[in-house]
Scaffold this motif. Structure first.
Motif, short mmCIF file in Angstrom:
data_model
loop_
_atom_site.label_atom_id
_atom_site.label_comp_id
_atom_site.label_asym_id
_atom_site.label_seq_id
_atom_site.Cartn_x
_atom_site.Cartn_y
_atom_site.Cartn_z
N TRP A 118 10.47 -51.60 -74.44
CA TRP A 118 9.69 -52.82 -74.23
C TRP A 118 8.94 -52.76 -72.90
CZ3 TRP A 118 11.25 -55.50 -69.89
CH2 TRP A 118 12.56 -55.31 -69.46
N TYR A 119 9.37 -51.89 -71.98
CA TYR A 119 8.59 -51.72 -70.75
C TYR A 119 8.23 -50.27 -70.45
CZ TYR A 119 12.78 -50.14 -68.22
OH TYR A 119 13.89 -49.45 -67.80
N GLU A 120 8.97 -49.32 -71.00
CA GLU A 120 8.74 -47.91 -70.66
C GLU A 120 7.38 -47.40 -71.14
OE1 GLU A 120 13.16 -45.89 -70.44
OE2 GLU A 120 12.22 -46.10 -72.39
N ASP A 121 6.84 -47.98 -72.20
CA ASP A 121 5.58 -47.51 -72.78
C ASP A 121 4.36 -48.20 -72.16
OD1 ASP A 121 7.07 -45.88 -74.42
OD2 ASP A 121 7.06 -47.28 -76.11
N ARG A 253 5.23 -55.88 -67.11
CA ARG A 253 6.08 -55.71 -68.29
C ARG A 253 7.57 -55.75 -67.96
NH1 ARG A 253 4.82 -56.54 -73.48
NH2 ARG A 253 6.50 -55.11 -74.01
N HIS A 254 7.93 -55.64 -66.72
CA HIS A 254 9.34 -55.71 -66.32
C HIS A 254 9.83 -57.14 -66.20
CE1 HIS A 254 10.42 -51.44 -65.16
NE2 HIS A 254 9.13 -51.35 -65.39
N VAL A 255 8.98 -58.13 -66.42
CA VAL A 255 9.40 -59.53 -66.39
C VAL A 255 10.00 -59.85 -67.76
CG1 VAL A 255 8.60 -61.92 -66.24
CG2 VAL A 255 7.68 -60.19 -64.69
N PHE A 256 11.29 -60.13 -67.79
CA PHE A 256 12.03 -60.16 -69.06
C PHE A 256 13.05 -61.29 -69.06
CE2 PHE A 256 15.52 -58.59 -71.81
CZ PHE A 256 14.81 -58.31 -72.97
N SER A 257 13.40 -61.77 -70.24
CA SER A 257 14.53 -62.66 -70.46
C SER A 257 14.34 -63.98 -69.72
CB SER A 257 15.81 -61.94 -70.05
OG SER A 257 16.94 -62.63 -70.50
N ALA A 258 15.25 -64.34 -68.79
CA ALA A 258 15.13 -65.60 -68.06
C ALA A 258 13.83 -65.67 -67.28
CB ALA A 258 16.32 -65.80 -67.12
N GLY A 276 -1.90 -60.79 -63.91
CA GLY A 276 -1.24 -59.49 -64.00
C GLY A 276 -1.26 -58.94 -65.40
N ASP A 277 -0.11 -58.45 -65.85
CA ASP A 277 0.05 -57.85 -67.17
C ASP A 277 0.89 -58.77 -68.04
OD1 ASP A 277 -0.07 -56.07 -69.25
OD2 ASP A 277 1.06 -54.47 -68.25
N TRP A 278 0.98 -58.47 -69.33
CA TRP A 278 1.91 -59.18 -70.22
C TRP A 278 3.33 -59.07 -69.66
CZ3 TRP A 278 1.70 -61.13 -75.47
CH2 TRP A 278 0.41 -61.28 -75.97
N THR A 279 4.12 -60.11 -69.89
CA THR A 279 5.54 -60.02 -69.57
C THR A 279 6.25 -59.15 -70.62
OG1 THR A 279 6.12 -61.99 -70.86
CG2 THR A 279 5.49 -62.33 -68.55
N GLY A 280 7.52 -58.84 -70.38
CA GLY A 280 8.26 -57.97 -71.29
C GLY A 280 8.87 -58.68 -72.48
N GLY A 281 8.95 -60.02 -72.44
CA GLY A 281 9.53 -60.75 -73.56
C GLY A 281 11.02 -61.00 -73.39
N GLY A 282 11.75 -60.90 -74.50
CA GLY A 282 13.18 -61.18 -74.47
C GLY A 282 13.43 -62.67 -74.67
N ALA A 283 12.97 -63.22 -75.80
CA ALA A 283 12.99 -64.66 -76.00
C ALA A 283 14.17 -65.14 -76.85
CB ALA A 283 11.68 -65.11 -76.65
N GLY A 284 15.14 -64.30 -77.11
CA GLY A 284 16.29 -64.72 -77.89
C GLY A 284 17.50 -64.93 -77.01
#
Length: 346
Positions: A118-121, A253-258, A276-284
């Motif tokens: 989710w962030y490495e690519d 992309r390293h912005v994740f979860s909380a 900046g860039d898209w966040t990394g997600g993690g919405a569950g």
């Protein structure tokens, strides 16, 4: 005052469970049918736990064609009674990676299975050395954040984690110190999450009225689409010092979860621009269970959505796109911080 999450999960959230990479959340345990403690039994147990309780199957089927039954057929052929623990762990981790979810982890005594693509690519868009240069040596520290006033009278906060609680007095002191500046940069890059309550505490400093910030659902049955109706997430303004000037939040992309949730909240606040860039997600919201051999599994069980009822599992788009420039980095400049300063100085 903390954000009021008007759902049946509010008590769990206010206990401060962790939403971050690599952290086993034990907010709830899922009771499962008994399976044999052998490679086949552990494989079937893991597949069934996810099949009945994972929350993003339909969304990911639509997004990239995920077929969980086909995944079972494909990976079951790799499981046999003669395989070692390490071989089984590899197969199970690879199967879980089909979900493309950073909140899905497998835990054994010798390793932790994880999905990090989710962030490495994606581009990193962050340099710790450059951030340290902007902070200098005279920065201040409070509530786990580093902050200072830049030479153009712009306030700067580096917030790289929500793993610890936010002190109300600490936030008061930070905002009071920065109150004479012309605007504020919150550098959220590389914040992979932590306590959702910490993200809420910080976001509540940027609104003077209650805001609808999103929705969430709960699993109500074993079917892939068995969910409660969407329940509102609302943000109430803090009773402490609140910021009244322009804000730019920097993301990658390293912005994740909380931290992803923080961006979802603060995008609804006035005078805020996300750059900046898209966040990394993690919405569950993650929950945990256990396999017959004692290995732990964490997975997303409660989906969360933005104000438009859209999932943020795969990230949140910035209002203004910007990225690090190699030429600027060589010259000792952080392109994204400079872009934020330009937005605030307009």
């Amino acid at each position: 005052m903390r954000i009021q999450i008007r759902t049946s999960a509010r008590k769990l959230l206010l206990r401060g469970f962790l939403l971050g990479i690599g952290i086993l959340v034990c907010a709830s345990c899922v009771e499962e049918t008994q399976y044999a403690d052998n490679p086949k039994g552990n494989f079937e147990a893991l597949w069934r736990i996810l099949d009945e309780h994972y929350c993003f199957f339909s969304y990911k089927h639509a997004a990239y064609g995920l077929d969980w039954n086909e995944v079972r057929q494909r990976y079951s052929r790799q499981v046999n009674e003669h395989m070692t623990e390490s071989q089984l762990f590899e197969v199970l981790t690879n199967m879980l990676s089909e979900l493309r979810d950073g909140h899905v982890n497998l835990y054994a005594k010798f390793d932790m299975g994880r999905y990090w693509s989710w962030y490495e690519d994606y581009p990193v868009n962050y340099s710790e050395n450059l951030v340290d240069k902007y902070l200098g040596t005279n920065y201040k520290i409070a509530s786990g954040m580093r902050y200072r006033i830049l030479d153009d009278n712009i306030g700067y906060i580096s917030c790289t984690s929500f793993e610890n609680g936010m002190s109300a007095s600490g936030l008061d002191n930070i905002l009071a110190y920065l109150t004479t500046t012309n605007g504020l940069i919150i550098d959220l890059r590389n914040n992979t999450g932590g306590m959702l309550t910490s993200a809420e505490e910080l976001a509540a400093r940027f609104t003077n009225e209650e805001l609808l910030v999103g929705y969430m659902q709960h699993k109500t049955g074993k079917g892939h689409d068995d969910f409660s109706s969407m329940e509102e997430q609302r943000l109430k303004p803090s009773s402490g010092i609140r910021w009244q000037k322009k804000v730019v939040v920097l993301t990658n992309r390293h912005v994740f979860s909380a931290a992803n949730e923080f961006v979802k909240y603060i995008k609804q606040c006035p005078l805020v621009t996300v750059a900046g860039d898209w966040t990394g997600g993690g919405a569950g919201m993650p929950f945990s269970s256990e396999l017959p051999n004692g290995w732990g599994v964490r997975f997303s069980a409660c989906p969360m959505y933005d104000v438009n009822r859209q999932p943020t599992e795969f990230g949140i788009a910035p209002d203004v796109e910007t990225a690090l420039s190699e030429a600027d980095a060589i010259a000792g400049k952080d392109t994204m911080i400079e872009a934020a300063r330009a937005l605030l100085n307009q």
